[in-house]
Design an enzyme around this catalytic site. Sequence first.
Site, PDB file in Angstrom:
ATOM      1  N   CYS A   1       0.800  -1.220   0.000  1.00 58.58           N
ATOM      2  CA  CYS A   1       0.000   0.000   0.000  1.00 58.58           C
ATOM      3  C   CYS A   1       0.837   1.276   0.000  1.00 58.58           C
ATOM      4  CB  CYS A   1      -0.950  -0.001   1.180  1.00 58.58           C
ATOM      5  SG  CYS A   1      -0.132  -0.278   2.752  1.00 58.58           S
TER       6      CYS A   1
ATOM      7  N   HIS B   1      -2.007   0.251   7.052  1.00 55.75           N
ATOM      8  CA  HIS B   1      -2.354   0.643   5.686  1.00 55.75           C
ATOM      9  C   HIS B   1      -1.942   2.086   5.449  1.00 55.75           C
ATOM     10  CE1 HIS B   1      -4.366  -0.006   1.954  1.00 55.75           C
ATOM     11  NE2 HIS B   1      -5.259   0.982   2.139  1.00 55.75           N
TER      12      HIS B   1
ATOM     13  N   ASP C   1      -8.235   5.740  -1.950  1.00 54.95           N
ATOM     14  CA  ASP C   1      -7.336   4.626  -1.639  1.00 54.95           C
ATOM     15  C   ASP C   1      -6.907   3.952  -2.923  1.00 54.95           C
ATOM     16  OD1 ASP C   1      -5.913   2.568  -0.698  1.00 54.95           O
ATOM     17  OD2 ASP C   1      -7.507   1.674   0.530  1.00 54.95           O
TER      18      ASP C   1
END
Lengths: 323, 650
Positions: free
Chosen positions: B403, B447, B463
């Site tokens: 991520c 994350h 995201d």
Amino acid sequence: MSVATYVLDWHRRRRGPAAGAVTTERRTLYVLPTRAGVVFALLLLVMLLWALNYNASLGFALVFLLAAVAFDAMRQTHDNLLALTLQPPRVEPVFAGQPAALGFGLVNAAPRARYALELTAADGARAVCDVLAGGQRAELVLARPTTRRGRLPFGRVRLATRYPLGLFEAWTWCEFTGAGLVYPAPLGTAPLPGGGGTTPTGRGEAPGDEDFHGLRDYRRGDPATRIAWRRAAARSGLPPVKQFAAPRGDAELWLDWALLSPALDVEARLSQLTAWVLEAEAGGLRWGLRLPGMALAPAGGAAHRRAALEALALHATTERSDG
Amino acid sequence: MAERAVPAAQVYGLVGALAFAAAAHGAVLPPWLLAGVVAAFAWRLAVAGGHLRLPGRLVLGALTLAFGIAIALVYGTLLGRDAGVALLAGMSALKLLEWRTRRDALVLVFLGYLLVMARLLYDQGPLTALWLLLACVLLLAAHLACAFETASPPPRVLLGRAVRLLVRGVPLALLLFLLFPRIQGPLWGFQDESRARTGLSDEMTPGSIAELARSGEVAFRVRFDGAPPPPAARYWRGPVLDGYDGRSWRTVGWAEGLRRDAVLGEAPVRYVVTLEPHGRRWLFALDLPAAAPADATLGSRFVLSRRIAVNEVLRYEQQSWLAYRTAAPEAGMLRLQRQLPPGGNPRARALAAEWRALPDPAARVRAALQLFAGEPFRYTLSPPPLTGEPVDAFLFDTRAGFCEHYAGAFVYLMRAADVPARVVTGYLGGEAAPGGEYFIVRQSDAHAWAEVWLPERGWTRVDPTAAIAPERVENGAYGALDEPGELPLLARRDGGWVRATLLELDALANAWNDWVLAYGPERQRELLARLGWPDIDWRGLMLLLVALGGGGAAAAATWAAWRGWRRRDPRVALWNAACARLAEVGLRRGAQEGPLAFAARVAGARPELADEFSAIARLYAALRYGAGADAAALAELRRRTRAFHPRRTP
């Protein structure tokens, strides 16, 4: 210490001396933290700050647990001393200068056991009893030095305990009216009166001086003339003293106050008479004692000896009546 | 007072208790000190066994001096945890070698309590609590042994009494724990910020979050007031990173002074977070936190932060808006969030320059997401290393990352396309505990995502990872990764019965956290409010504590008195009185001796007492162990006991 003195004053106003056994009760039982207890409190404070500074929740739990245990220990310390009975001491008479052994009886009538009990006298003498089971009695012996003949008042003793954790001390005072007996110190170098005017047999020789009987260890008050010096040089320890057997029965010896020089003071004369009593009794003589205002008819044996020594101990003291 | 040798049994007990308390610190102590402490313990044991002598004052003085110098050289300070523990351990060892009196023994026991306390600064789990109780029992037994001068009871008895002491202390301890006025620490400012703990940091480099994701440790647990929000909304906001140096993203300044943007929010969701210590100041909340819990502030980047680092389990109530719109931030903030280091990554800049032609910033965002969705990007824990220009290498060559790669590259592109953007780190998702009552968020849920500023919507969460691996949002990293086997057992979903059991045990850890470790000022206020004292202050608490404690003590005393009165059975009292009189004349009843056996012994020793005492013993035995109460027999026992006065043997 001022706190203790204050408590003592308070205690004496509430309970005077007792003639018989004393049982500890709530109103005369005192509890205060010991020095270790104060240190422990500071320790807990430090730990509390530590827990606070690190936000350590389990640290709080530990501090509070220890504090609760200490708090409960205070109650246990109190209960450990409650309802114990202290009996007035038994004490065998001693000669002045010898330590007297005061044997206090401590009775636990309750079913539970008591631990780490401590008895102290005002002069610092101390005896401990680590375990006193339910329904049992223990004897706690306090040694007390003596200097003068006469009555030896039992005085005040302090019964205390720090069980279980030593953080608190519970204590009480017990004062007993009774007293022990201190004989005069057997001192004096004069030989036994030579049967003089008072001895009906009038043999002209000092009884108990003629037949050499054997040797025994030196005792205080033995005349220097009796010491077997040659033997003494040959061995260590107490010098041997010559003992002479006196013929029994026909000799009646009077140990008389009047025989002693008036130049001696009262105590010295009493000491000399005491030494004579011991010597006469050791020699197995029949002897009598004459003091101003009293006389003991000639006799022998332990009871006679005790009566004579007691008379000597209490001579011209204010409280001789009950002897 | 004359010096007496300490009884060997007492030495063994105290050395054992101290060793138990000190052993827990073994890993913290430097090896030389550990060896020294062990040697001192062994020395003291050898002295008790009669094989060695205690060191003289000179030797001891030299040892103490050497120890002091060594501590000063190694730690340079006496403050702080590690130095404190080393000092305590060393002092205990030295004191052991000096132990001659009862006072020394008490000092040693006190040092033992401090050693136990020191351990709690490292760990406060349920197992440590168990260890604490054991250590307390051992130390209390050694403490008890100090009371005896000659005949200390056997260890079994001492341990039993120590347990009883501890158990009797529990009610008051519980009361104190709940009601003693708590204030938020620390009182003074030495905090070990440097303590290495697992968790997010305020800096993100490629690979840093992937590294964190390999840990199955719990980051925090959450209990929602109502229905939990859907997985796509479970973004737990942590540090916001807005400075880029060509390699790492980090928080630029703390910018506390900047005005917080106004927020219009809807549909607040309420929940309680129990945060594990992570050694940093920020707290986590669902995007977007609506308010700050007590003792914390909501910063200009919507990050919750506390005055001091979270080094303890922290429990806080929190609410968040799942739908929100923020007003325009200060111009300075927007400028900051458009900045990139000059030069570098030419391909990415060229691409972004193309998007700059799009008039709507939202369209530029969509273009970037299409890039990620359209090209063959991979979601992986172990991407190939990035060489040269990192953003270019990732976007056009390797196309594999975790991520942080996606979030970092996305924000880079957005800034290059003149859209204010920043990286947000935190956690995504969380797993429902077996009972479904709370959610567990682990480090493996760590994350990173992005936030862009759109004029009509304010700060908007984007995201980019979801564009590549939508399963990550729904099912966590396990379902989305190329190599799920690299995740720790507890972060996986296929762990079988081992994982299931561990999850069941987590409920225990959760309860422990909630009720023991997180019990602080906040929780105390909550509890008291529930009990009906919503606004009680510390004076009120003290009063309450004294009232409850005093009342409890009075009740306990009454109960004890009543029990004592019940126990004062006339039969037993009479029998004890008779036995006490015999004890006075030298005949003691054994602890286990029955009445008839004792009577037989008395008859043997003192025949003249046989008749009287046998009658008493028979009456007592019949009354106590016979058919039942009999008033006449009791009166007879009383009469005979009163008349029983044995004399000493003539």
